[in-house]
Design a protein around this motif. Sequence first.
Motif, PDB file in Angstrom:
ATOM      1  N   UNK A 232      57.636  51.473  70.564  1.00  0.00           N
ATOM      2  CA  UNK A 232      58.837  51.024  69.562  1.00  0.00           C
ATOM      3  C   UNK A 232      59.360  52.585  70.816  1.00  0.00           C
ATOM      4  N   UNK A 233      59.214  53.467  70.986  1.00  0.00           N
ATOM      5  CA  UNK A 233      60.069  54.261  72.029  1.00  0.00           C
ATOM      6  C   UNK A 233      59.903  53.923  73.358  1.00  0.00           C
ATOM      7  N   UNK A 234      58.971  53.526  74.675  1.00  0.00           N
ATOM      8  CA  UNK A 234      58.995  52.832  75.468  1.00  0.00           C
ATOM      9  C   UNK A 234      59.577  51.396  75.830  1.00  0.00           C
ATOM     10  N   UNK A 235      58.954  50.312  74.767  1.00  0.00           N
ATOM     11  CA  UNK A 235      59.265  49.451  75.202  1.00  0.00           C
ATOM     12  C   UNK A 235      60.124  48.639  74.476  1.00  0.00           C
ATOM     13  N   UNK A 236      60.408  48.417  72.950  1.00  0.00           N
ATOM     14  CA  UNK A 236      61.955  48.310  72.487  1.00  0.00           C
ATOM     15  C   UNK A 236      63.399  49.161  72.758  1.00  0.00           C
ATOM     16  N   UNK A 237      63.754  48.314  73.554  1.00  0.00           N
ATOM     17  CA  UNK A 237      65.085  48.496  73.774  1.00  0.00           C
ATOM     18  C   UNK A 237      66.470  47.873  73.529  1.00  0.00           C
ATOM     19  N   UNK A 238      66.957  47.971  72.547  1.00  0.00           N
ATOM     20  CA  UNK A 238      67.913  47.240  71.304  1.00  0.00           C
ATOM     21  C   UNK A 238      69.150  47.000  72.724  1.00  0.00           C
ATOM     22  N   UNK A 239      69.384  47.713  74.121  1.00  0.00           N
ATOM     23  CA  UNK A 239      70.927  48.053  74.226  1.00  0.00           C
ATOM     24  C   UNK A 239      70.271  47.403  75.848  1.00  0.00           C
ATOM     25  N   UNK A 240      69.258  46.274  76.026  1.00  0.00           N
ATOM     26  CA  UNK A 240      69.014  46.150  77.887  1.00  0.00           C
ATOM     27  C   UNK A 240      69.013  45.021  77.419  1.00  0.00           C
ATOM     28  N   UNK A 241      69.907  45.211  78.694  1.00  0.00           N
ATOM     29  CA  UNK A 241      70.400  43.882  79.623  1.00  0.00           C
ATOM     30  C   UNK A 241      69.783  43.305  79.630  1.00  0.00           C
ATOM     31  N   UNK A 242      70.757  41.134  78.822  1.00  0.00           N
ATOM     32  CA  UNK A 242      69.376  39.951  78.277  1.00  0.00           C
ATOM     33  C   UNK A 242      70.135  39.092  79.298  1.00  0.00           C
ATOM     34  N   UNK A 243      70.291  37.358  79.670  1.00  0.00           N
ATOM     35  CA  UNK A 243      70.643  37.052  80.331  1.00  0.00           C
ATOM     36  C   UNK A 243      71.819  36.846  80.821  1.00  0.00           C
ATOM     37  N   UNK A 244      72.277  37.314  79.346  1.00  0.00           N
ATOM     38  CA  UNK A 244      73.983  37.153  79.341  1.00  0.00           C
ATOM     39  C   UNK A 244      74.630  38.146  80.116  1.00  0.00           C
ATOM     40  N   UNK A 245      73.827  39.123  79.553  1.00  0.00           N
ATOM     41  CA  UNK A 245      74.471  40.071  80.385  1.00  0.00           C
ATOM     42  C   UNK A 245      74.937  40.346  82.249  1.00  0.00           C
ATOM     43  N   UNK A 246      73.760  40.007  82.414  1.00  0.00           N
ATOM     44  CA  UNK A 246      73.916  39.146  84.001  1.00  0.00           C
ATOM     45  C   UNK A 246      74.360  38.219  84.853  1.00  0.00           C
ATOM     46  N   UNK A 247      74.453  36.815  83.920  1.00  0.00           N
ATOM     47  CA  UNK A 247      75.435  36.044  83.454  1.00  0.00           C
ATOM     48  C   UNK A 247      76.975  36.498  84.249  1.00  0.00           C
ATOM     49  N   UNK A 248      77.026  37.686  82.550  1.00  0.00           N
ATOM     50  CA  UNK A 248      78.900  38.286  82.848  1.00  0.00           C
ATOM     51  C   UNK A 248      78.785  38.458  83.892  1.00  0.00           C
ATOM     52  N   UNK A 249      78.029  39.800  84.504  1.00  0.00           N
ATOM     53  CA  UNK A 249      77.982  40.459  85.180  1.00  0.00           C
ATOM     54  C   UNK A 249      78.568  39.909  86.754  1.00  0.00           C
ATOM     55  N   UNK A 250      77.695  38.625  87.269  1.00  0.00           N
ATOM     56  CA  UNK A 250      77.876  37.583  88.393  1.00  0.00           C
ATOM     57  C   UNK A 250      79.483  36.848  88.334  1.00  0.00           C
ATOM     58  N   UNK A 251      79.294  37.132  86.597  1.00  0.00           N
ATOM     59  CA  UNK A 251      80.715  36.411  86.424  1.00  0.00           C
ATOM     60  C   UNK A 251      81.914  37.668  87.264  1.00  0.00           C
ATOM     61  N   UNK A 252      81.762  38.467  86.453  1.00  0.00           N
ATOM     62  CA  UNK A 252      82.584  39.623  87.316  1.00  0.00           C
ATOM     63  C   UNK A 252      82.844  39.644  88.804  1.00  0.00           C
ATOM     64  N   UNK A 253      81.769  39.973  89.409  1.00  0.00           N
ATOM     65  CA  UNK A 253      81.047  40.395  90.747  1.00  0.00           C
ATOM     66  C   UNK A 253      82.288  38.719  91.827  1.00  0.00           C
ATOM     67  N   UNK A 254      82.116  38.454  90.571  1.00  0.00           N
ATOM     68  CA  UNK A 254      82.773  37.075  91.485  1.00  0.00           C
ATOM     69  C   UNK A 254      84.390  36.963  91.162  1.00  0.00           C
ATOM     70  N   UNK A 255      84.799  37.670  90.068  1.00  0.00           N
ATOM     71  CA  UNK A 255      85.668  37.705  89.510  1.00  0.00           C
ATOM     72  C   UNK A 255      86.858  38.766  91.099  1.00  0.00           C
ATOM     73  N   UNK A 256      85.950  39.516  90.801  1.00  0.00           N
ATOM     74  CA  UNK A 256      86.488  40.912  91.892  1.00  0.00           C
ATOM     75  C   UNK A 256      86.349  40.572  93.958  1.00  0.00           C
ATOM     76  N   UNK A 257      85.052  39.772  94.048  1.00  0.00           N
ATOM     77  CA  UNK A 257      85.318  39.386  95.154  1.00  0.00           C
ATOM     78  C   UNK A 257      86.467  38.479  95.264  1.00  0.00           C
TER      79      UNK A 257
END
Length: 265
Positions: free
Chosen positions: A84-109
């Motif tokens: 639980x201490x080394x594998x379970x990360x409740x705040x770890x990025x998920x697929x939605x996080x990467x999609x949101x990051x790509x969207x923000x990068x496109x908007x900034x560009x």
Amino acid sequence: MASQTPHRTPLRRISQGSLLRLSRSGAYPDAPHGLGFLEPAMSEFTDETEILQTHVEGLKHLSDTLTSFNESFASWLYVMNMNALTVDWPQAPHDGSFMLAEKRAEQNAIAAMEAIQAQAVAKSIQPSLTVDETLNETGDPEATFTANSANSSAPAKAITKKVVKGKKPKLTAKEKKERAMELERIITFLPLEFRGSDPTLRRNMEAVIEGIWDTESQTVKLPDLIKADLNQARANKCLIALVNRKIVTKDSSTGTVLYHWQGVA
């Protein structure tokens, strides 16, 4: 004189279960003579002792089994805790996080490209008419003077305007949009805390940048930026971040600390 009878301790009664009484009792005529009665008693005692030993060994085996189980269960709990201490990360990025990051990068560009295009358009603007061209086309010196005055008062950049002392420049809707795009582009070069993690700090940074832009020579002193909603500590922090990114240069050669706007290359 009558003689006194000496005191004698009465004989103790034999216990009902004594071996001597058992051997001499007439109620048990078949009782063995002498010590022969001990044989069946000792045989029964031996059997009971063997049963007791078997039970004690069973208890020992149960204790060993419980010890092994406790050790195994404790190890399993420890492994689950470490997992639980080394594998379970409740705040770890998920697929939605990467999609949101790509969207923000496109908007900034896109915002950066629009800002670059706006700067290129502003730099490519040429004076509409020279003095000779105006005289040749209209033949009216007054019109020529008006055209030259309009050309000389045009801003060097779309995002800034030179202003009269004590008055804030009035920007058109297009200039406000270009200024907002340029602000967004500049803030992307700053540390994370200025890019939205602290909205108040971002507003302070925008106020500092606009305060430098709104000056006639784009050179300010720290007290010039202090306002009701922008204290000295916040203004100084924003200026330090701009100096570290070489967007603003700091000059103290005159004895007064001055901040000169350089911009982002």
